[in-house]
Design an enzyme around this catalytic site. Structure first.
Site, PDB file in Angstrom:
ATOM      1  N   LYS A 195      25.871  50.064  97.202  1.00 55.61           N
ATOM      2  CA  LYS A 195      24.995  49.208  96.381  1.00 55.61           C
ATOM      3  C   LYS A 195      23.832  48.730  96.961  1.00 55.61           C
ATOM      4  CE  LYS A 195      25.720  44.439  95.099  1.00 55.61           C
ATOM      5  NZ  LYS A 195      26.627  43.288  94.501  1.00 55.61           N
ATOM      6  N   LYS A 248      25.049  51.774  92.404  1.00 52.04           N
ATOM      7  CA  LYS A 248      24.350  50.441  91.847  1.00 52.04           C
ATOM      8  C   LYS A 248      22.923  50.237  92.419  1.00 52.04           C
ATOM      9  CE  LYS A 248      25.270  45.701  91.257  1.00 52.04           C
ATOM     10  NZ  LYS A 248      25.913  44.505  91.503  1.00 52.04           N
TER      11      LYS A 248
END
Ligand code: PBG
Length: 325
Positions: A195, A248
């Site tokens: 992330k 992400k």
């Protein structure tokens, strides 16, 4: 063989022949639909930075989940907005929290839908950071305890999958341990493994009211230029027990998705985040792009890069388009 004997256009001449050689097929079954739950009833308030996305009270959330399920979308991802924030984000792990109540109600109304919960502190803390803060620093190890408690409270409410999104070191292990010690050994962990600290979360921070009140998230989320580090993050989360790993955001990180697919055999999710969504919505509103075609192309691209699961705010619209195709 070469031109003029070889002509790749032969296999592009009409829709049916293109269908026969199509390499990537998008389906509503690929999608996870993120939803934002608030306290109260009969609440359905559009989030101004994310047209078409709403703050929903539990009753309205069930309706939204039901229409997703009817379209063939198997799963929702829940984010909660607390009634009250504090230093240690206590509502994140309260049995009476918005997420916990929503999980219970959704699973009662729609037992077959897969409910994933986002496990993080940033919506719940007064400072907006993803854990325990001391002297302006986010403390890793004390945060693990809160994350584990939060994940356990979600499992107790009936969550099917828990998804830690905080980027603390060791959180997957801490969550796996607390789940197993409490009889939830069958609940999978989907970790936000790679992330990045991304400006593409901008609209989400209005949706989740989770803007950090000082500083930024660069000391815990990943530095966007790094790819090899993403593979280390994913590998560690797998060693700690992650069942599904996630990259992400998606669009500026398609190479990360591709490399994750090449290097690991775990199911791979990609998060088509708020900024990616809202840019498309804004351009479509202005009439600059064809929303349906652009969204389909984006979601197909994420899947072609290697994602098995695509988490997207476009899920319901895209499923409708796919069904009517
Ligand atoms: C919580 C969390 C965020 C997102 C998912 N979980 C925000 C953040 O890290 O700042 C972003 C989702 C999106 O932008 O759609 N930590």
């Amino acid at each position: 063989m070469q031109f003029p004997f070889l002509r790749l256009r032969r296999l592009r001449r009409n829709e049916n022949i293109r269908k026969m050689v199509r390499e990537t097929e998008l389906s509503p079954a690929d999608f996870v639909y993120p939803l934002f739950v608030v306290h109260g009833s009969n609440v359905r308030e559009e989030i101004s930075s994310m047209p078409g996305v709403f703050h929903l009270s539990v009753d309205m959330l069930i309706k939204e989940a039901e229409s997703a399920l009817k379209l063939g979308i198997p799963s929702i991802l829940l984010f909660g907005l607390p009634g009250k924030k504090d230093e240690i984000g206590s509502e994140a792990y309260s049995a009476e929290g918005a997420v916990q109540k929503a999980v219970k109600a959704v699973k009662k109304a729609l037992p077959e839908i897969i409910v994933i919960t986002d496990v993080c502190m940033c919506e719940y803390t007064s400072h907006g950071h993803c854990g325990v803060v001391k002297d302006g620093e986010l403390l890793n190890d004390p945060t693990l305890e809160l994350l584990a408690k939060t994940a356990l409270s979600h499992a107790e409410a009936g969550a099917d999958i828990v998804a830690p999104s905080d980027m603390m070191d060791g959180r997957v292990k801490a969550i796996r341990e607390i789940l197993d010690n409490n009889g939830f050994e069958d609940i999978p962990i989907m970790s936000y493994a790679a992330k990045y600290s991304s400006a593409f979360y901008g609209p989400f921070r209005e949706a989740a009211d989770s803007t950090p009140q000082f500083g930024d998230r660069k000391s815990y989320q990943m530095d966007p230029p790094n790819l090899r580090e993403a593979l280390r993050e994913i590998s560690l989360d797998i060693q700690e027990g992650a069942d599904i790993v996630m990259v992400k955001p998606a669009l500026a990180y398609l190479d990360v998705i591709r490399e994750a697919r090449r290097n690991f055999n775990h199911p791979l999710a990609a998060y088509n985040v708020s900024g990616e969504y809202s840019m498309v919505k804004a351009a479509a509103e202005k009439g600059w792009i064809d929303e349906k075609r652009v969204v389909t192309e984006i979601l197909t691209g994420i899947k072609r890069a290697g994602a098995d699961i695509v988490i997207t705010y476009h899920a319901v619209d895209a499923a409708k388009w796919l069904i009517s195709k």
